[in-house]
Design a protein around this motif. Sequence first.
Motif, short mmCIF file in Angstrom:
data_model
loop_
_atom_site.label_atom_id
_atom_site.label_comp_id
_atom_site.label_asym_id
_atom_site.label_seq_id
_atom_site.Cartn_x
_atom_site.Cartn_y
_atom_site.Cartn_z
N ILE A 14 70.52 5.87 41.87
CA ILE A 14 71.80 6.37 42.37
C ILE A 14 71.75 7.88 42.56
O ILE A 14 72.22 8.40 43.57
CB ILE A 14 72.92 5.98 41.38
CG1 ILE A 14 73.08 4.47 41.39
CG2 ILE A 14 74.22 6.65 41.75
CD1 ILE A 14 74.09 3.95 40.41
N TYR A 15 71.11 8.58 41.61
CA TYR A 15 70.99 10.03 41.78
C TYR A 15 70.19 10.36 43.03
O TYR A 15 70.50 11.29 43.77
CB TYR A 15 70.30 10.67 40.56
CG TYR A 15 71.05 10.50 39.25
CD1 TYR A 15 72.42 10.29 39.24
CD2 TYR A 15 70.39 10.57 38.04
CE1 TYR A 15 73.10 10.13 38.05
CE2 TYR A 15 71.07 10.41 36.84
CZ TYR A 15 72.42 10.18 36.85
OH TYR A 15 73.08 10.02 35.67
N LEU A 17 72.25 9.88 45.96
CA LEU A 17 73.23 10.96 46.02
C LEU A 17 72.65 12.18 46.73
O LEU A 17 73.25 12.72 47.66
CB LEU A 17 73.58 11.27 44.57
CG LEU A 17 74.72 12.18 44.15
CD1 LEU A 17 75.06 11.81 42.72
CD2 LEU A 17 74.34 13.61 44.23
N THR A 23 68.54 12.07 30.28
CA THR A 23 68.86 13.49 30.30
C THR A 23 68.02 14.23 31.35
O THR A 23 68.54 15.05 32.09
CB THR A 23 68.58 14.09 28.92
OG1 THR A 23 69.32 13.34 27.97
CG2 THR A 23 68.97 15.54 28.86
N VAL A 42 69.06 13.65 34.78
CA VAL A 42 70.29 14.39 35.04
C VAL A 42 69.97 15.84 35.35
O VAL A 42 70.50 16.43 36.30
CB VAL A 42 71.24 14.30 33.82
CG1 VAL A 42 72.41 15.24 33.98
CG2 VAL A 42 71.74 12.88 33.64
N LEU A 43 69.05 16.41 34.57
CA LEU A 43 68.69 17.81 34.81
C LEU A 43 68.04 17.96 36.19
O LEU A 43 68.34 18.90 36.93
CB LEU A 43 67.73 18.31 33.72
CG LEU A 43 68.32 18.34 32.31
CD1 LEU A 43 67.29 18.84 31.30
CD2 LEU A 43 69.56 19.22 32.25
N LEU A 83 68.49 16.05 38.77
CA LEU A 83 69.56 15.88 39.76
C LEU A 83 70.30 17.20 39.96
O LEU A 83 70.58 17.63 41.08
CB LEU A 83 70.54 14.80 39.28
CG LEU A 83 71.89 14.76 39.98
CD1 LEU A 83 71.73 14.29 41.41
CD2 LEU A 83 72.86 13.84 39.25
N LEU A 84 70.56 17.84 38.84
CA LEU A 84 71.32 19.08 38.89
C LEU A 84 70.55 20.14 39.67
O LEU A 84 71.11 20.82 40.53
CB LEU A 84 71.53 19.55 37.45
CG LEU A 84 72.83 20.26 37.19
CD1 LEU A 84 73.99 19.35 37.51
CD2 LEU A 84 72.87 20.67 35.73
N PHE A 100 70.47 19.35 43.31
CA PHE A 100 71.78 19.58 43.92
C PHE A 100 72.04 21.07 44.11
O PHE A 100 72.46 21.51 45.18
CB PHE A 100 72.88 18.95 43.04
CG PHE A 100 74.24 19.13 43.61
CD1 PHE A 100 74.70 18.29 44.62
CD2 PHE A 100 75.07 20.14 43.17
CE1 PHE A 100 75.96 18.46 45.17
CE2 PHE A 100 76.33 20.32 43.72
CZ PHE A 100 76.78 19.48 44.71
N LEU A 101 71.76 21.85 43.06
CA LEU A 101 72.03 23.29 43.16
C LEU A 101 71.15 23.93 44.22
O LEU A 101 71.60 24.81 44.97
CB LEU A 101 71.80 23.96 41.81
CG LEU A 101 72.80 23.54 40.72
CD1 LEU A 101 72.46 24.19 39.40
CD2 LEU A 101 74.22 23.87 41.13
#
Lengths: 157, 658
Positions: free
Chosen positions: A60-61, A64, A139, A142-143, A145-146, A149-150
């Motif tokens: 999903i990430y 995204l 985790t 998630v990092l 992905l972050l 994204f950034l």
Amino acid sequence: MEFNGQVFALMGAAMAALAGIGSAIGIGIAGQAASGVVSEDPNKFGQVLVLQALPGTQGIYGLLIAFIILLKVGLLGGGLVDISVSQGAYILAASLPIGLVGIFSAVAQGKAAAAAIMLVGKKPSELAKGMIFTAMVETYAVLALLISFLMINSIVL
Amino acid sequence: MATVELSKISVIGLNDHKPQILKGLMDLGVVEINNQDGKLTDEEWSPLVEKDGDEVTVNSLDTKISEASNALDALNKYDKGKKPFIKVRKPMKESEFEAKLKNRDVIEETVADVNGIYKQITRLKNEENKINTAIIGLKPWVQYDLPLDMTGTRFTSIVIGTVPATAVVEDVERAVSEKSQGAVVYKVSSDEQQSYLSVVCLNEEKDEVLDVLRLNNFTPIAFNEVSGKANENIVKFEKELEEIKKNILNLEEQLSQMAVNRADVEMLHDDYIIDRDKAKILSNIVKTKTAFYFDGWLPKAKEDDVKKVLEENGCFYDFKTPEKGEEAPVFLKQNAIVEPFEAITNLYSVPSVNDIDPTPFLAPFYFIFFGMMLSDTGYGIILAVGCFILLNRFRLEGMLKKLVKLFMFCGISTAFWGVMFGGYFGDFIPVAAKTLFNKDIVVNAVWFNPIQEPMTLLVFSLILGAIHLFVGMGLKAYILIKDGRPVDALCDIFLWYVLLIGLVLFGIGESVGLASVGKYMSIVGAVGILLTAGREKKSIIGKLLGGLGSLYGITGYLSDVLSYSRLLALGLATGVISQVINTLGSMAGGGIGGAIVMLIAFVIGHTFNLAINVLGTFVHSSRLQYVEFFGKFFEGGGVAFNPFNKKTKYVEIIKEEK
């Protein structure tokens, strides 16, 4: 059609979506364990399904980030924006964290989920702990992905 | 504090009064009776007392319980009536419960009948399977018009059997006829795996022919249990099957008609459980010839109720406040708002006697974190309303009730953050307006849109995380001070506060002119930790190394704070996936067709997104509590207070005032 930045950008979107490979493998591993547990006790279906679903998030990430890239280059709604080769390469670079971390972390998470499913098979009351062990792996997805994204968010087209 | 104060109770009574006392205590349901095995090995006690207990009754009741629950399973399986979505205990007055169990003989008979019928059904189903297997075995021989059990005539032998499908039948034929002129190989039928052959030869050539056949992978088949032709047998078997099926249907019908008795059987089941528990608790009691002794725990506030029961039965008893550090069970009780969050604490571990109950402290953070990660007004409303309906429709109890209530609260929080960040099923409103009505509607976030300003939310998440961690450290300091170790609180917590706040100010305080304050705070904090963290070590070098090691722990704080970036990441995941769904829905354009496509995409897509994200959000907001928050102060590993009461499964027996 000439070779330009758009090619790189789309490769970036594709790269991000590849995180789904990891999720598919991870969910597959967890699913094998889940079937084993359910064969002993069919009532545990709901519990183990929850655990099996956990490695699915990397896919999903990836989706995204791929979606955000497609929006950014105008492939969804509006025409394709002109992108220089270096801009396209930026986007490709930005997709690498979630693409790569997604694949490997989802496989690892699938193994953790399989173990957690075994845990639930023996001690159904410890579902929450199994979920936490499995989520510890996530985790890092998630990092990633972050960061992806950034990075994409700060690329100016 | 949210742990209920318990006192320790010791009771000595006469054996004659024991049944009344146990019944009285069970009705009250507030006393936990401890295991007395320690007393039995104690030098002072062991010559005087022996273990009470009634294994025989316990075992026979356990058998009855399992019979009753087997009967209930069978009834459930064939009950054609509507089954409730969630199974809950039915409330019933004690007098009604007893009145209905007056005819327990009849109910016991029902249980036996149901189990008998179910056993018959199982037996018939086994037989059905066996016959079906036999039919499958006969199917390939339908075209074979000799009796299957015929092995030859006066001069000839008949062998039937199979060769693998890979073998060519003509080759087998040729090989056989090379050995024996008179032999005939007849192919009856074939399927994917095998060819089915019948071979006829002269008696005296039989061994040779069989040898050739074996070389060609021929496996002989012998039908021992059937006589006559294959199709005759199949017809016979099918008739038997029909008969069996009719019988099964008949029995199933009987069971489904008996389903009206389910409530009675459930009551009987629960009554057995009550009796079993009464017999089982005896093994936690020690006795002499005439008297018995037990000790246990009860909430201090309930002492008077228990006193009354014990005095009525002429017991000697004593209440004591537990000593510090004594191993005691832990009984948590919260106010109505915090109560659902107890589920989160209990999923991790019951607090130990030395812990403080973390529930009231984690509750506000859990509420906020959950809302931020899901952050969609539509999802929040669905979650809150759905859980509200569940709570009102069903008499939920225990953990399930807490979890449903928890999700209701979290739904409210989700809706709140959805408004703040402008998520209403993602961007559904503007997309639908644009696609279907060609109008531009802008839905503004009350605060800001995290997809456009992720850095703002990232910073906000990390600040929230820092507050969460600081609260956790504060709780640790509180525990240390309560234990009479203020120096530890000062060195291990306060100095870290100074260092961490100082570092933050040093980093970002420039604009408000606090950077130099931050610098000195950091230095004071760091030097303080360096000098004090190793204070328990003996040598100077040990002290310094301890200090350095502890200071290195700053990386731990860094990773703890960064972990809260998941508040942003999961919030984005919900928002962007909603966008993906809405974009998919808008692809068919406007018009009625477009609206239908959009509706389908909306229902399927958002259901999926809601489910997967509620799961993710639940897991990750729990993780932030368990790993980051609890890691700072919480030990866990306590034992929950487990009073001796009626642990019924189907009926909740309500006490009546006499």
